[in-house]
Design a protein around this motif. Structure first.
Motif, PDB file in Angstrom:
ATOM      1  N   ALA A  95      64.705  43.272  31.812  1.00 29.84           N
ATOM      2  CA  ALA A  95      65.554  43.585  32.959  1.00 29.84           C
ATOM      3  C   ALA A  95      65.949  42.318  33.710  1.00 29.84           C
ATOM      4  CB  ALA A  95      64.837  44.555  33.894  1.00 29.84           C
ATOM      5  N   GLU A  96      65.016  41.360  33.799  1.00 29.40           N
ATOM      6  CA  GLU A  96      65.285  40.128  34.533  1.00 29.40           C
ATOM      7  C   GLU A  96      66.095  39.121  33.720  1.00 29.40           C
ATOM      8  OE1 GLU A  96      61.717  38.461  36.118  1.00 29.40           O
ATOM      9  OE2 GLU A  96      61.218  40.274  37.229  1.00 29.40           O
ATOM     10  N   LEU A  97      66.117  39.276  32.401  1.00 32.30           N
ATOM     11  CA  LEU A  97      66.814  38.311  31.555  1.00 32.30           C
ATOM     12  C   LEU A  97      68.318  38.324  31.810  1.00 32.30           C
ATOM     13  CD1 LEU A  97      65.969  36.240  29.491  1.00 32.30           C
ATOM     14  CD2 LEU A  97      66.361  37.917  27.708  1.00 32.30           C
ATOM     15  N   HIS A  98      68.829  39.415  32.343  1.00 33.15           N
ATOM     16  CA  HIS A  98      70.259  39.496  32.637  1.00 33.15           C
ATOM     17  C   HIS A  98      70.627  38.726  33.907  1.00 33.15           C
ATOM     18  CE1 HIS A  98      70.943  42.243  29.375  1.00 33.15           C
ATOM     19  NE2 HIS A  98      69.904  42.939  29.774  1.00 33.15           N
ATOM     20  N   ASP A  99      69.623  38.372  34.685  1.00 24.23           N
ATOM     21  CA  ASP A  99      69.844  37.584  35.894  1.00 24.23           C
ATOM     22  C   ASP A  99      69.829  36.104  35.518  1.00 24.23           C
ATOM     23  OD1 ASP A  99      69.967  36.490  38.402  1.00 24.23           O
ATOM     24  OD2 ASP A  99      67.994  37.199  39.044  1.00 24.23           O
ATOM     25  N   GLU A 100      70.840  35.383  35.898  1.00 27.93           N
ATOM     26  CA  GLU A 100      70.988  33.968  35.546  1.00 27.93           C
ATOM     27  C   GLU A 100      69.835  33.117  36.081  1.00 27.93           C
ATOM     28  OE1 GLU A 100      72.686  31.223  33.321  1.00 27.93           O
ATOM     29  OE2 GLU A 100      73.739  33.107  33.629  1.00 27.93           O
ATOM     30  N   ASP A 101      69.280  33.483  37.245  1.00 29.23           N
ATOM     31  CA  ASP A 101      68.233  32.679  37.864  1.00 29.23           C
ATOM     32  C   ASP A 101      66.824  33.167  37.536  1.00 29.23           C
ATOM     33  OD1 ASP A 101      70.169  31.110  39.130  1.00 29.23           O
ATOM     34  OD2 ASP A 101      70.347  32.566  40.764  1.00 29.23           O
ATOM     35  N   ALA A 102      66.696  34.200  36.725  1.00 29.87           N
ATOM     36  CA  ALA A 102      65.377  34.765  36.432  1.00 29.87           C
ATOM     37  C   ALA A 102      64.546  33.789  35.622  1.00 29.87           C
ATOM     38  CB  ALA A 102      65.524  36.077  35.687  1.00 29.87           C
ATOM     39  N   GLY A 103      63.258  33.791  35.874  1.00 30.14           N
ATOM     40  CA  GLY A 103      62.344  32.928  35.145  1.00 30.14           C
ATOM     41  C   GLY A 103      61.801  33.605  33.902  1.00 30.14           C
ATOM     42  N   ALA A 104      60.932  32.895  33.240  1.00 29.72           N
ATOM     43  CA  ALA A 104      60.352  33.388  31.998  1.00 29.72           C
ATOM     44  C   ALA A 104      58.947  33.942  32.201  1.00 29.72           C
ATOM     45  CB  ALA A 104      60.328  32.252  30.981  1.00 29.72           C
ATOM     46  N   LEU A 105      58.491  34.076  33.443  1.00 30.91           N
ATOM     47  CA  LEU A 105      57.117  34.501  33.697  1.00 30.91           C
ATOM     48  C   LEU A 105      56.783  35.865  33.087  1.00 30.91           C
ATOM     49  CD1 LEU A 105      54.421  33.761  34.957  1.00 30.91           C
ATOM     50  CD2 LEU A 105      55.200  34.859  37.063  1.00 30.91           C
ATOM     51  N   PRO A 106      57.616  36.904  33.230  1.00 29.70           N
ATOM     52  CA  PRO A 106      57.244  38.180  32.600  1.00 29.70           C
ATOM     53  C   PRO A 106      57.103  38.068  31.078  1.00 29.70           C
ATOM     54  CG  PRO A 106      59.046  38.518  34.137  1.00 29.70           C
ATOM     55  CD  PRO A 106      58.849  37.040  34.019  1.00 29.70           C
ATOM     56  N   TRP A 107      57.956  37.267  30.466  1.00 29.88           N
ATOM     57  CA  TRP A 107      57.869  37.077  29.016  1.00 29.88           C
ATOM     58  C   TRP A 107      56.580  36.356  28.641  1.00 29.88           C
ATOM     59  CZ3 TRP A 107      61.041  39.551  25.835  1.00 29.88           C
ATOM     60  CH2 TRP A 107      62.224  40.053  26.366  1.00 29.88           C
ATOM     61  N   PHE A 108      56.211  35.332  29.404  1.00 28.87           N
ATOM     62  CA  PHE A 108      54.973  34.607  29.147  1.00 28.87           C
ATOM     63  C   PHE A 108      53.770  35.528  29.321  1.00 28.87           C
ATOM     64  CE2 PHE A 108      51.350  32.249  30.886  1.00 28.87           C
ATOM     65  CZ  PHE A 108      51.046  31.445  29.786  1.00 28.87           C
ATOM     66  N   ARG A 144      70.466  32.209  27.583  1.00 35.84           N
ATOM     67  CA  ARG A 144      69.467  32.889  28.414  1.00 35.84           C
ATOM     68  C   ARG A 144      68.215  33.228  27.609  1.00 35.84           C
ATOM     69  NH1 ARG A 144      73.267  37.077  31.732  1.00 35.84           N
ATOM     70  NH2 ARG A 144      74.483  35.491  32.802  1.00 35.84           N
ATOM     71  N   ALA A 145      68.395  33.685  26.388  1.00 37.23           N
ATOM     72  CA  ALA A 145      67.250  34.057  25.551  1.00 37.23           C
ATOM     73  C   ALA A 145      66.432  32.832  25.173  1.00 37.23           C
ATOM     74  CB  ALA A 145      67.734  34.775  24.300  1.00 37.23           C
ATOM     75  N   ARG A 146      67.100  31.711  24.957  1.00 35.27           N
ATOM     76  CA  ARG A 146      66.425  30.492  24.505  1.00 35.27           C
ATOM     77  C   ARG A 146      65.390  30.011  25.509  1.00 35.27           C
ATOM     78  NH1 ARG A 146      70.582  26.204  23.861  1.00 35.27           N
ATOM     79  NH2 ARG A 146      70.156  25.960  26.051  1.00 35.27           N
ATOM     80  N   ARG A 147      65.611  30.230  26.795  1.00 36.56           N
ATOM     81  CA  ARG A 147      64.683  29.718  27.800  1.00 36.56           C
ATOM     82  C   ARG A 147      63.355  30.470  27.825  1.00 36.56           C
ATOM     83  NH1 ARG A 147      68.297  32.037  32.311  1.00 36.56           N
ATOM     84  NH2 ARG A 147      67.290  34.022  32.678  1.00 36.56           N
ATOM     85  N   VAL A 148      63.259  31.614  27.141  1.00 40.95           N
ATOM     86  CA  VAL A 148      61.990  32.343  27.133  1.00 40.95           C
ATOM     87  C   VAL A 148      61.251  32.249  25.807  1.00 40.95           C
ATOM     88  CG1 VAL A 148      62.770  33.939  28.906  1.00 40.95           C
ATOM     89  CG2 VAL A 148      63.002  34.570  26.511  1.00 40.95           C
ATOM     90  N   ILE A 149      61.860  31.662  24.790  1.00 34.10           N
ATOM     91  CA  ILE A 149      61.205  31.615  23.482  1.00 34.10           C
ATOM     92  C   ILE A 149      59.958  30.733  23.519  1.00 34.10           C
ATOM     93  CG2 ILE A 149      61.493  30.833  21.098  1.00 34.10           C
ATOM     94  CD1 ILE A 149      64.262  32.092  21.187  1.00 34.10           C
ATOM     95  N   LEU A 150      60.014  29.569  24.122  1.00 31.47           N
ATOM     96  CA  LEU A 150      58.818  28.717  24.210  1.00 31.47           C
ATOM     97  C   LEU A 150      57.714  29.348  25.047  1.00 31.47           C
ATOM     98  CD1 LEU A 150      60.191  25.074  24.337  1.00 31.47           C
ATOM     99  CD2 LEU A 150      58.911  26.190  22.521  1.00 31.47           C
ATOM    100  N   PRO A 151      58.011  29.943  26.206  1.00 28.51           N
ATOM    101  CA  PRO A 151      56.939  30.642  26.928  1.00 28.51           C
ATOM    102  C   PRO A 151      56.323  31.792  26.126  1.00 28.51           C
ATOM    103  CG  PRO A 151      58.747  30.201  28.418  1.00 28.51           C
ATOM    104  CD  PRO A 151      59.224  29.827  27.037  1.00 28.51           C
TER     105      PRO A 151
END
Length: 176
Positions: A95-108, A144-151
């Motif tokens: 849900a947060e991934l659609h927000d440009e400023d959302a972080g990767a914390l939920p994914w981590f 947007r997806a790329r910023r959560v792959i490492l976490p």
């Protein structure tokens, strides 16, 4: 480790607090089962609405094998709530991934729960490729997806590394 160590550690902590006996772990496992039912209901609510959420939570709460495993000293009593926790965080991250400023914390945090589930039941690692692919599937753009792959990678690997290190120190073999 001959077996995945998380459940043994879980029992060790409970026994250190409550003393020996099977009732304290069973009580904690029942609470974890209730949490898992709530997590499934929350996730279904986020994805499909209130009525499916109530149905999903009730089905999970009344599902015989899960009720049975919560009352026995079995790995599943810890692994299932961890997998549900991972699902809750992944749905929140979606849900947060659609927000440009959302972080990767939920994914981590979801990946961390998945990694912990893997040291309770190693076959949980079969879900790791899906956890890595999920951001790319739900994000409108690869950036947007790329910023959560490492976490996600870090979250899955982090709980497994200490177990691997202990295995290496004990046997000299690199056993994940």
């Amino acid at each position: 480790y001959f077996r995945a160590p998380l459940y043994s550690w879980f029992l060790g902590v409970i026994y250190a607090i409550s003393g020996p006996g099977a009732w304290a772990p069973r009580l904690v496992q029942a609470l974890l089962g209730a949490f898992a039912s709530g997590g499934v209901a929350y996730t279904a609510g986020r994805l499909a609405g209130r009525t499916p959420a109530i149905a999903a939570g009730l089905v999970m709460a009344l599902y015989g094998p899960l009720v049975f495993s919560a009352g026995e000293l079995l790995h599943e009593a810890v692994a299932v709530p961890l997998l549900v926790l991972a699902l809750v965080f992944f749905v929140r991250g979606q849900a947060e991934l659609h927000d440009e400023d959302a972080g990767a914390l939920p994914w981590f945090l979801g990946a961390l729960a998945l990694g912990l589930a893997a040291i309770a039941r190693p076959n949980a690692l079969a879900l790791a490729p899906a956890a890595l692919a999920l951001p790319s599937l739900v994000a409108p753009g690869f950036r947007r997806a790329r910023r959560v792959i490492l976490p996600v990678l870090a979250g899955v690997i982090l709980p497994i590394l200490p177990v691997t290190a202990i295995n290496f120190i004990s046997s000299g073999d690199l056993v994940w």
